[in-house]
Design a protein around this motif. Structure first.
Motif, mmCIF file in Angstrom:
data_model
loop_
_atom_site.group_PDB
_atom_site.id
_atom_site.type_symbol
_atom_site.label_atom_id
_atom_site.label_comp_id
_atom_site.label_asym_id
_atom_site.label_seq_id
_atom_site.Cartn_x
_atom_site.Cartn_y
_atom_site.Cartn_z
ATOM 1 N N ASP A 235 -3.729 21.679 7.680
ATOM 2 C CA ASP A 235 -4.452 22.026 6.760
ATOM 3 C C ASP A 235 -5.614 20.698 6.391
ATOM 4 O OD1 ASP A 235 -5.886 23.738 4.484
ATOM 5 O OD2 ASP A 235 -5.273 22.347 3.415
ATOM 6 N N GLY A 236 -5.478 20.053 7.818
ATOM 7 C CA GLY A 236 -6.440 19.101 7.728
ATOM 8 C C GLY A 236 -5.141 17.773 7.928
ATOM 9 N N ALA A 237 -5.972 16.464 7.680
ATOM 10 C CA ALA A 237 -5.642 15.629 7.892
ATOM 11 C C ALA A 237 -6.755 14.116 6.581
ATOM 12 C CB ALA A 237 -5.258 14.544 9.058
ATOM 13 N N VAL A 238 -5.449 12.784 6.571
ATOM 14 C CA VAL A 238 -5.875 12.206 5.637
ATOM 15 C C VAL A 238 -5.628 11.360 5.997
ATOM 16 C CG1 VAL A 238 -5.914 11.344 3.041
ATOM 17 C CG2 VAL A 238 -6.068 13.373 3.657
ATOM 18 N N SER A 239 -6.744 10.182 6.455
ATOM 19 C CA SER A 239 -6.279 8.919 6.868
ATOM 20 C C SER A 239 -5.922 7.541 5.530
ATOM 21 C CB SER A 239 -7.318 8.002 7.341
ATOM 22 O OG SER A 239 -7.265 6.569 8.107
ATOM 23 N N LEU A 240 -5.048 6.825 4.875
ATOM 24 C CA LEU A 240 -4.113 6.181 3.988
ATOM 25 C C LEU A 240 -4.662 4.511 3.869
ATOM 26 C CD1 LEU A 240 -0.718 7.525 3.550
ATOM 27 C CD2 LEU A 240 -2.934 8.086 2.654
ATOM 28 N N GLY A 241 -5.311 4.527 5.469
ATOM 29 C CA GLY A 241 -5.759 2.552 5.649
ATOM 30 C C GLY A 241 -4.881 1.679 5.828
ATOM 31 N N TYR A 242 -4.892 0.736 5.985
ATOM 32 C CA TYR A 242 -3.567 -0.300 7.005
ATOM 33 C C TYR A 242 -3.161 -0.248 5.524
ATOM 34 C CZ TYR A 242 -1.867 -4.454 8.890
ATOM 35 O OH TYR A 242 -0.866 -5.089 8.785
ATOM 36 N N PHE A 243 -1.413 -0.682 5.937
ATOM 37 C CA PHE A 243 -0.646 -1.063 4.625
ATOM 38 C C PHE A 243 0.367 -2.063 5.808
ATOM 39 C CE2 PHE A 243 2.486 -1.012 2.336
ATOM 40 C CZ PHE A 243 2.547 -1.348 1.175
ATOM 41 N N ARG A 244 0.451 -3.276 4.377
ATOM 42 C CA ARG A 244 1.330 -4.040 5.171
ATOM 43 C C ARG A 244 2.499 -4.410 3.975
ATOM 44 N NH1 ARG A 244 2.386 -9.690 5.695
ATOM 45 N NH2 ARG A 244 0.618 -10.201 4.270
ATOM 46 N N PHE A 245 4.165 -4.292 4.609
ATOM 47 C CA PHE A 245 5.127 -4.940 3.749
ATOM 48 C C PHE A 245 4.553 -5.943 2.966
ATOM 49 C CE2 PHE A 245 8.721 -5.279 1.688
ATOM 50 C CZ PHE A 245 9.502 -4.441 1.477
ATOM 51 N N ASN A 246 4.658 -6.251 1.893
ATOM 52 C CA ASN A 246 4.112 -7.428 1.309
ATOM 53 C C ASN A 246 5.120 -8.227 0.810
ATOM 54 O OD1 ASN A 246 3.440 -10.028 0.409
ATOM 55 N ND2 ASN A 246 1.530 -8.863 -0.712
ATOM 56 N N HIS A 247 6.477 -9.041 1.453
ATOM 57 C CA HIS A 247 7.568 -9.628 0.634
ATOM 58 C C HIS A 247 7.215 -10.715 -0.211
ATOM 59 C CE1 HIS A 247 10.255 -8.456 3.648
ATOM 60 N NE2 HIS A 247 9.972 -8.102 4.574
ATOM 61 N N TYR A 248 5.779 -11.672 -0.069
ATOM 62 C CA TYR A 248 5.230 -12.374 -1.181
ATOM 63 C C TYR A 248 5.528 -11.835 -2.794
ATOM 64 C CZ TYR A 248 4.176 -16.430 1.722
ATOM 65 O OH TYR A 248 4.193 -16.478 2.935
ATOM 66 N N ASP A 249 4.962 -9.744 -2.732
ATOM 67 C CA ASP A 249 4.924 -9.367 -4.172
ATOM 68 C C ASP A 249 6.209 -8.909 -4.756
ATOM 69 O OD1 ASP A 249 2.237 -8.742 -3.919
ATOM 70 O OD2 ASP A 249 2.462 -6.717 -3.336
ATOM 71 N N PHE A 250 7.961 -9.422 -4.221
ATOM 72 C CA PHE A 250 9.025 -9.276 -4.802
ATOM 73 C C PHE A 250 9.687 -10.868 -5.440
ATOM 74 C CE2 PHE A 250 8.574 -5.720 -1.501
ATOM 75 C CZ PHE A 250 9.608 -4.301 -2.043
ATOM 76 N N PRO A 251 10.433 -10.265 -6.433
ATOM 77 C CA PRO A 251 10.418 -11.283 -7.565
ATOM 78 C C PRO A 251 11.452 -12.069 -6.815
ATOM 79 C CG PRO A 251 11.877 -9.697 -8.092
ATOM 80 C CD PRO A 251 10.466 -9.173 -6.951
ATOM 81 N N SER A 252 11.778 -12.510 -6.129
ATOM 82 C CA SER A 252 13.178 -13.035 -5.397
ATOM 83 C C SER A 252 12.474 -14.356 -4.225
ATOM 84 C CB SER A 252 13.695 -12.530 -4.935
ATOM 85 O OG SER A 252 14.317 -11.370 -4.005
ATOM 86 N N PHE A 253 10.392 -13.851 -3.456
ATOM 87 C CA PHE A 253 10.443 -14.897 -2.803
ATOM 88 C C PHE A 253 9.744 -15.579 -3.496
ATOM 89 C CE2 PHE A 253 8.073 -15.766 0.060
ATOM 90 C CZ PHE A 253 8.231 -15.662 1.790
#
Length: 387
Positions: A235-253
């Motif tokens: 039933d089609g497809a959707v492009s989500l756009g580029y996503f990169r895991f960002n370790h800077y977003d976690f509190p212990s970094f």
């Protein structure tokens, strides 16, 4: 009226009320139509208890559909060792606080099977002989699926599947994602799905009966399949756009200078796609540290530019991580809004520390009551929505 007369009247009233109560007919003789009117307003667990009161109540409950269940349950599967004599599973119902329920004896085959997915009250199971079957642990009903010799089921860790089943008609559709095949009620063999590509992640939304597949070769593309009919239909497809895991977003970094401590603590990280109540895509990043602490970060695409941005709240919704969906959680007893229900299902961590509810506001794991894990030995667990 003097004081003595008042006392006599009060005493007579109490005697009459007692006689009236004593004169009530046996509860088992209540009108079946009246019972059914009450039963259809009960929750899943309350209706199950009512059925057990007496034979007449059990008879009146036939055909009654409980009030739509709106809270996730945790199902605990028995250990799958050969020496294990336990062939039942446990159910933790958050609405009932510190209570865990045990299912009927479901047989040795169940105890040694692996649950691939759920749909309502039904489980899709794979046993050591590579036989696939659907089982309702509440009623004990079992549906055997076509022979699996032609399917690529050698590596159980990579077997992924999707199940849709109707509670009344028992019409079902099973899609084996790794093997790119499907089968429906009445089939004696599996059918190929040539357009089905290998996927990195997937979500099946039971509400709209849509299957969302994150493409393995292009993880920013989600292919959509409609499972509402007898045959899966793209039933089609959707492009989500580029996503990169960002370790800077976690509190212990802490910072680039102190990053060694973060990497030293880190034991795993991953992303997964999620479908919200409104049909919006989210990306959920998670890490686990050696101290068995988990952290989650949630992202959605910005309507301006289509970039992923971090969000700090799910509002009145809760995320069922095992299923990859969010559900309404506002003013519903037994489910906590702005939280993540997690069981480490895809992380191969059979440890009670990895089964919890994560509060997004406080960014802390909330362990389940100890009675959940002391009730009976278990090998695995997952959140699901029985109906």
């Amino acid at each position: 009226m003097d004081q003595n007369q008042k006392k006599k009247k009060k005493k007579a009233n109490r005697r009459r009320q007692k006689e009236e109560v004593m004169g009530v007919s046996n509860w088992s003789e209540l009108c079946p139509d009246l019972l059914r009117c009450v039963f259809k307003r009960l929750s899943f667990t309350s209706l199950d208890r009512a059925k057990a009161v007496c034979s007449s109540w059990h008879s009146a409950s036939r055909g009654c559909v409980p009030k739509q269940n709106q809270i996730p349950w945790l199902i605990l599967f028995p250990p799958n060792e050969e020496a294990n004599s336990n062939s039942s599973c446990g159910f933790y119902v958050p609405e009932d606080e510190d209570k865990v329920y045990r299912s009927r004896d479901l047989g040795v085959d169940f105890a040694r099977s692996r649950c691939l997915t759920t749909c309502g009250s039904w489980l899709l199971l794979l046993n050591p002989l590579m036989d696939l079957y659907i089982l309702n642990p509440f009623s004990g009903e079992r549906i055997d699926l076509p022979d699996t010799q032609s399917l690529r089921l050698r590596y159980l860790k990579y077997v992924r599947a999707c199940l849709r089943i109707d509670n009344k008609t028992k019409c079902y559709l099973v899609v084996m994602l790794h093997s790119c095949v499907f089968a429906k009620k009445g089939d004696n063999k599996w059918h190929d799905l040539p357009l089905l590509t290998f996927n990195k992640d997937f979500v099946y939304n039971h509400k709209d009966q849509m299957l969302y597949l994150q493409d393995l070769s292009n993880p920013y593309l989600v292919n959509i399949w409609d499972l509402s009919g007898d045959h899966p239909r793209k039933d089609g497809a959707v492009s989500l756009g580029y996503f990169r895991f960002n370790h800077y977003d976690f509190p212990s970094f802490l910072s680039e200078e102190d990053h060694e401590l973060y990497w030293e603590k880190l034991r795993g990280s991953m992303n997964r796609i999620v479908i919200t109540v409104s049909g919006e895509f989210l990306m959920v990043s998670s890490i686990v540290q050696h101290c068995k602490s988990w952290y989650f970060r949630i992202y959605k695409t910005n309507h301006v530019g289509g970039k992923w941005v971090k969000i700090n709240s799910l509002g009145d919704e809760a995320l069922i991580y095992d299923m990859g969906i969010t559900v309404i959680a506002n003013d519903i007893p037994g489910i906590k809004r702005n939280s993540i229900y997690f069981s480490s299902l895809d992380h191969d961590k059979k440890d009670t520390h990895h089964i919890f509810v994560y509060d997004i506001t406080t960014q802390k794991m909330e362990p389940l009551p100890q009675c959940v894990f002391s009730f009976l030995p278990f090998s695995n667990a997952r959140w699901f929505f029985p109906c």
